[in-house]
Design a protein around this motif. Structure first.
Motif, PDB file in Angstrom:
ATOM      1  N   GLY A 208       0.816  -1.208   0.000  1.00  0.00           N
ATOM      2  CA  GLY A 208       0.000   0.000   0.000  1.00  0.00           C
ATOM      3  C   GLY A 208       0.848   1.255   0.000  1.00  0.00           C
ATOM      4  N   ARG A 209       1.923   1.244   0.785  1.00  0.00           N
ATOM      5  CA  ARG A 209       2.832   2.388   0.791  1.00  0.00           C
ATOM      6  C   ARG A 209       3.440   2.605  -0.598  1.00  0.00           C
ATOM      7  NH1 ARG A 209       3.302   5.645   5.555  1.00  0.00           N
ATOM      8  NH2 ARG A 209       3.111   4.314   7.385  1.00  0.00           N
ATOM      9  N   LEU A 210       3.807   1.500  -1.247  1.00  0.00           N
ATOM     10  CA  LEU A 210       4.465   1.597  -2.539  1.00  0.00           C
ATOM     11  C   LEU A 210       3.509   1.935  -3.672  1.00  0.00           C
ATOM     12  CD1 LEU A 210       6.949  -1.391  -2.229  1.00  0.00           C
ATOM     13  CD2 LEU A 210       7.493   1.038  -2.193  1.00  0.00           C
ATOM     14  N   SER A 211       2.217   1.894  -3.406  1.00  0.00           N
ATOM     15  CA  SER A 211       1.240   2.244  -4.442  1.00  0.00           C
ATOM     16  C   SER A 211       1.081   3.758  -4.584  1.00  0.00           C
ATOM     17  CB  SER A 211      -0.116   1.614  -4.123  1.00  0.00           C
ATOM     18  OG  SER A 211      -0.710   2.215  -2.977  1.00  0.00           O
ATOM     19  N   GLN A 212       1.635   4.527  -3.643  1.00  0.00           N
ATOM     20  CA  GLN A 212       1.488   5.976  -3.692  1.00  0.00           C
ATOM     21  C   GLN A 212       2.441   6.576  -4.727  1.00  0.00           C
ATOM     22  OE1 GLN A 212      -1.015   7.339  -1.999  1.00  0.00           O
ATOM     23  NE2 GLN A 212      -1.435   5.283  -1.235  1.00  0.00           N
ATOM     24  N   PRO A 213       2.030   7.640  -5.415  1.00  0.00           N
ATOM     25  CA  PRO A 213       2.899   8.258  -6.435  1.00  0.00           C
ATOM     26  C   PRO A 213       4.229   8.717  -5.845  1.00  0.00           C
ATOM     27  CG  PRO A 213       0.650   9.109  -6.573  1.00  0.00           C
ATOM     28  CD  PRO A 213       0.722   8.300  -5.317  1.00  0.00           C
ATOM     29  N   GLY A 214       5.312   8.433  -6.553  1.00  0.00           N
ATOM     30  CA  GLY A 214       6.626   8.885  -6.128  1.00  0.00           C
ATOM     31  C   GLY A 214       7.264   8.052  -5.047  1.00  0.00           C
ATOM     32  N   SER A 215       6.639   6.941  -4.671  1.00  0.00           N
ATOM     33  CA  SER A 215       7.184   6.111  -3.604  1.00  0.00           C
ATOM     34  C   SER A 215       8.232   5.155  -4.147  1.00  0.00           C
ATOM     35  CB  SER A 215       6.072   5.328  -2.918  1.00  0.00           C
ATOM     36  OG  SER A 215       5.474   4.408  -3.826  1.00  0.00           O
ATOM     37  N   GLY A 216       8.988   4.538  -3.243  1.00  0.00           N
ATOM     38  CA  GLY A 216       9.993   3.584  -3.665  1.00  0.00           C
ATOM     39  C   GLY A 216      10.556   2.812  -2.489  1.00  0.00           C
ATOM     40  N   LEU A 217      11.321   1.773  -2.818  1.00  0.00           N
ATOM     41  CA  LEU A 217      11.891   0.892  -1.810  1.00  0.00           C
ATOM     42  C   LEU A 217      13.309   0.515  -2.232  1.00  0.00           C
ATOM     43  CD1 LEU A 217      11.439  -1.031   0.711  1.00  0.00           C
ATOM     44  CD2 LEU A 217      10.771  -2.774  -0.969  1.00  0.00           C
ATOM     45  N   ILE A 218      14.242   0.635  -1.303  1.00  0.00           N
ATOM     46  CA  ILE A 218      15.607   0.160  -1.498  1.00  0.00           C
ATOM     47  C   ILE A 218      15.825  -0.988  -0.526  1.00  0.00           C
ATOM     48  CG2 ILE A 218      18.057   0.730  -1.293  1.00  0.00           C
ATOM     49  CD1 ILE A 218      17.292   3.643  -1.933  1.00  0.00           C
ATOM     50  N   VAL A 219      16.358  -2.100  -0.992  1.00  0.00           N
ATOM     51  CA  VAL A 219      16.654  -3.225  -0.106  1.00  0.00           C
ATOM     52  C   VAL A 219      18.122  -3.591  -0.232  1.00  0.00           C
ATOM     53  CG1 VAL A 219      14.305  -4.133  -0.172  1.00  0.00           C
ATOM     54  CG2 VAL A 219      15.995  -4.984  -1.808  1.00  0.00           C
ATOM     55  N   ALA A 220      18.685  -4.065   0.880  1.00  0.00           N
ATOM     56  CA  ALA A 220      20.038  -4.607   0.912  1.00  0.00           C
ATOM     57  C   ALA A 220      19.935  -6.104   1.155  1.00  0.00           C
ATOM     58  CB  ALA A 220      20.856  -3.941   2.014  1.00  0.00           C
ATOM     59  N   ARG A 221      20.651  -6.879   0.342  1.00  0.00           N
ATOM     60  CA  ARG A 221      20.645  -8.341   0.469  1.00  0.00           C
ATOM     61  C   ARG A 221      22.058  -8.849   0.729  1.00  0.00           C
ATOM     62  NH1 ARG A 221      17.098  -8.057  -4.192  1.00  0.00           N
ATOM     63  NH2 ARG A 221      15.050  -8.977  -3.811  1.00  0.00           N
ATOM     64  N   ARG A 222      22.100  -9.972   1.448  1.00  0.00           N
ATOM     65  CA  ARG A 222      23.366 -10.690   1.590  1.00  0.00           C
ATOM     66  C   ARG A 222      23.050 -12.181   1.634  1.00  0.00           C
ATOM     67  NH1 ARG A 222      28.005 -10.684   6.336  1.00  0.00           N
ATOM     68  NH2 ARG A 222      29.693 -11.451   4.990  1.00  0.00           N
ATOM     69  N   GLY A 223      23.699 -12.941   0.756  1.00  0.00           N
ATOM     70  CA  GLY A 223      23.445 -14.365   0.710  1.00  0.00           C
ATOM     71  C   GLY A 223      22.011 -14.702   0.358  1.00  0.00           C
ATOM     72  N   GLY A 224      21.365 -13.866  -0.455  1.00  0.00           N
ATOM     73  CA  GLY A 224      19.992 -14.118  -0.854  1.00  0.00           C
ATOM     74  C   GLY A 224      18.948 -13.644   0.143  1.00  0.00           C
ATOM     75  N   GLU A 225      19.371 -13.196   1.332  1.00  0.00           N
ATOM     76  CA  GLU A 225      18.428 -12.748   2.356  1.00  0.00           C
ATOM     77  C   GLU A 225      18.391 -11.224   2.407  1.00  0.00           C
ATOM     78  OE1 GLU A 225      17.734 -13.893   6.949  1.00  0.00           O
ATOM     79  OE2 GLU A 225      19.580 -12.765   6.569  1.00  0.00           O
TER      80      GLU A 225
END
Length: 327
Positions: A208-225
């Motif tokens: 729902g948060r990401l459905s808003q205009p101009g929103s986004g998500l950055i994720v950091a992964r290590r070993g697939g997690e």
């Protein structure tokens, strides 16, 4: 003024409510509201409510709130009061009307939170008389728009050298999958839930948060997690960091610096917008991370809290005010 009734916003009163919001909301959120589906935000969103005081077509004030369950069963009620006149008497009256319509006996533990606003009066004496306590809330930081600068994000390369990878989701046509949303919600709940004043998230909340205009998500992964994330939303003139969170096993890894550097490179610089973020006054680690990201402390926001146990009478009796309002 205290006799003015509250009317819940529905499809009939939503147009008048929208006009009121655009006139009385803080300047930095008006652009966001103009680009947002207000029906989804205030009528369809789980736990959200909006109430108009007085004539629904020309309200004297409005209350917007979200009721969100915490991991321990407590319900967090985060409310905001807006007045047409910008006067303290109107804020007092709206607060009284809101509290008086709540359950007389709390069916479950509740934590009420009302954040002070710079452009609207705070009914401080009324809140104190009703059992609220003013506490330090959030420190607001700002980083000027642009790519990384010398001396910033000093731990980012440490994380990349240790095998952390980054991903940015900011295209509505390519949202993160369910597994990513589930993991983001889980990190939020496990890392922030222990504070006792943060509501639990689900994958639906994240989406729902990401459905808003101009929103986004950055994720950091290590070993697939997925180790951590930054969730952000474009506002008027800035990028607002809704949450930056790292799972405990990855603390001190430099992954936060790496995600913040990516935001500067791929979000702030291309959009030409400052980055704004907040941290609890007592969260020293988050505040140090903001310093490393080149962010400057702008202001501190206080809030008013009232904790009520299950089965306890809520806000008993009228609000009797004695003496001047608390500083």
């Amino acid at each position: 003024m205290n006799d003015l009734p509250l009317t819940r916003v529905d499809d009939t009163t939503l147009p008048a409510f929208a006009v009121f919001l655009m006139a009385k909301a803080a300047p930095d959120v008006r652009d966001y509201l103009a680009k947002t589906d207000l029906r989804s935000l205030f009528l369809d969103r789980q736990g959200a409510e909006a109430w108009l005081q007085g004539d629904p077509q020309a309200p004297a004030a409005a209350v917007t709130l979200v009721r969100a369950p915490r991991h321990d069963g407590c319900i967090i009620v985060s409310a905001q009061i807006l007045t047409a006149s910008g006067g303290l008497a109107a804020a007092d009256a709206c607060l009284e009307a809101f509290l008086d319509r709540e359950d007389r006996i709390a069916p479950a533990a509740r934590l009420y939170r009302i954040t002070e606003q710079t452009h609207q009066p705070t009914p401080a004496a009324r809140l104190a008389a009703r059992g609220f306590t003013r506490i330090p809330g959030l420190c607001e930081y700002r980083r000027p728009a642009g790519p990384p600068r010398p001396g910033e994000f000093v731990l980012a390369d440490q994380a990349l050298d240790a095998g952390y990878g980054l991903a940015l989701f900011h295209d509505p046509a390519q949202p993160p999958d369910q597994a990513v949303a589930d993991r983001v919600a889980a990190i939020h709940n496990r890392t922030l839930g222990a504070r006792g004043s943060v509501a639990d998230w689900t994958a639906d909340v994240v989406q729902g948060r990401l459905s808003q205009p101009g929103s986004g998500l950055i994720v950091a992964r290590r070993g697939g997690e997925i180790a951590g994330h930054i969730l952000f939303q474009q506002m008027e003139g800035s990028i607002l960091v809704i949450e930056a969170c790292l799972a405990r096993a990855h603390w001190r890894s430099g992954a936060v610096d790496a995600m913040c550097r990516l935001m500067a490179e791929r979000v702030s610089a291309p959009r030409g917008l400052d980055v704004v973020a907040c941290a609890d006054v007592t969260n020293a680690a988050s505040r140090r991370a903001m310093d490393r990201a080149g962010m400057a402390l702008i202001t501190e926001h206080h809030l008013w809290e009232c904790r009520i146990g299950a089965g306890v009478e809520m806000f008993p009796g009228p609000a009797v005010i004695q003496g001047p309002a608390p500083a």
